[in-house]
Write an enzyme that holds these catalytic residues in place. Structure first.
Site, PDB file in Angstrom:
ATOM      1  N   TYR A  88       0.845  -1.203   0.000  1.00 34.28           N
ATOM      2  CA  TYR A  88       0.000   0.000   0.000  1.00 34.28           C
ATOM      3  C   TYR A  88       0.879   1.252   0.000  1.00 34.28           C
ATOM      4  CZ  TYR A  88      -2.638   3.891   1.928  1.00 34.28           C
ATOM      5  OH  TYR A  88      -3.176   5.132   2.142  1.00 34.28           O
ATOM      6  N   LYS A 140     -15.107   1.176   7.484  1.00 39.51           N
ATOM      7  CA  LYS A 140     -13.733   0.696   7.277  1.00 39.51           C
ATOM      8  C   LYS A 140     -13.380  -0.532   8.111  1.00 39.51           C
ATOM      9  CE  LYS A 140     -10.354   3.538   6.676  1.00 39.51           C
ATOM     10  NZ  LYS A 140      -9.364   4.625   6.803  1.00 39.51           N
TER      11      LYS A 140
END
Length: 310
Positions: A140, A178
């Site tokens: 990421y 999330k």
């Protein structure tokens, strides 16, 4: 019209809210609502249209005309630091961003995008927007780092605004979808509401992060757009505060519960940022002078919202 990718997500929906607050309602939200719970982030916002991410990318690649676009806020990405599918991450965070950037540059549309403090990796000092300080710990962080590098190479010849923000630890309203990637404040609040004691990883008193309230993040985005400033900037408070400070703020709000410590997960060892603190030299030099909320201030405001809305 303004385009906000990831507009149903955490930071994106807060940018839409901030735009609404300055009277801007002509907003195209681009997102993937496969997780249908994200719709809740848009319910109280004014937008003019919604478009699925895949359809939007296809239109961008085809060079379709969207009419007059005043700006693109590109917040759409896979933001899971525990996702190790590198192909998915690079397609989603790098290739997509490049396509959109070139679309904007060709049409001189201001392009403001989400980078990340994950670009800095495991360092404990010098969180400075410069190549020598960047060494991401996961794919990421690498996807964000690589796009920043791509932007740096293009900035000198760009004729329109390109601005990236390295978000540090963002918390606040509209992050509930999330799950495990939501903020510590969100999880601690849920634990107390479930009748449990709030839990932190062992060693958390020594873990310090730069926690920034999402309202402050949205304010930074709008200011840079309105002032037409280009570059890559840290978006944090400039203060490292402990996870303990977050739990103290949550406990102070609820006036009940006692902190418990749980073992640190093996899978996160060596891949976990134990310390982050944004260097705000470049942000301040660009002219942004607004103060940032402390953890005590921001968490209190967040919990008032969270416990009223959920």
């Amino acid at each position: 019209m303004i385009v906000v990718t990831g507009g149903a997500g955490f930071i994106g929906s807060n940018i839409v809210k901030a735009l609404n607050q300055i009277g801007y309602n002509d907003v195209l939200v681009v997102d993937n609502l496969k997780d249908g719970t994200k719709y809740a982030n848009l319910v109280d916002l004014n937008i003019s249209d919604y478009m699925d991410k895949e359809d939007f990318i296809a239109s961008i690649v085809a060079g379709d005309d969207f009419g007059d676009i005043d700006a693109v806020f590109h917040e759409g990405a896979c933001s899971s630091t525990t996702e190790w599918d590198g192909k998915y991450m690079m397609d989603n965070n790098y290739q997509y961003s490049k396509e959109l950037l070139h679309y904007c540059m060709e049409r001189t549309i201001p392009f403001l995008y989400a980078s990340s403090a994950a670009t800095y990796g495991g360092r404990t000092e010098h969180f400075i927007e410069d190549r020598q300080y960047e060494q991401p710990l996961n794919v990421y962080g690498y996807s964000k780092f690589l796009f920043d590098q791509y932007v740096r190479a293009l900035l000198p010849q760009a004729e329109s605004q390109i601005c990236g923000f390295r978000y540090f630890n963002v918390y606040g309203p509209r992050e509930g979808h999330k799950g495990g990637m939501a903020s510590v404040a969100f999880h601690l609040n849920n634990q107390i509401n479930a009748g449990e004691n709030p839990k932190l990883f062992a060693g958390s008193e020594g873990f310090k992060r730069d926690f920034i309230y999402v309202g402050d993040v949205a304010a930074v985005n709008l200011w840079f757009w309105q002032n037409n400033v280009s570059g890559i900037f840290n978006c944090g408070t400039g203060r490292a505060e402990s996870f303990q400070a977050v739990s103290d703020a949550v406990l102070d709000y609820h006036k009940k519960g006692q902190l418990e410590y749980i073992p640190f997960p093996e899978k996160l060892k060596g891949r976990y940022q134990a310390y982050t603190q944004a260097d705000l030299t470049q942000l301040r030099a660009a002219g942004y002078t607004q103060p940032f909320k402390t953890v005590a201030e921001g968490v209190a405001e967040y919990l008032r919202w969270l416990n009223h809305n959920y």
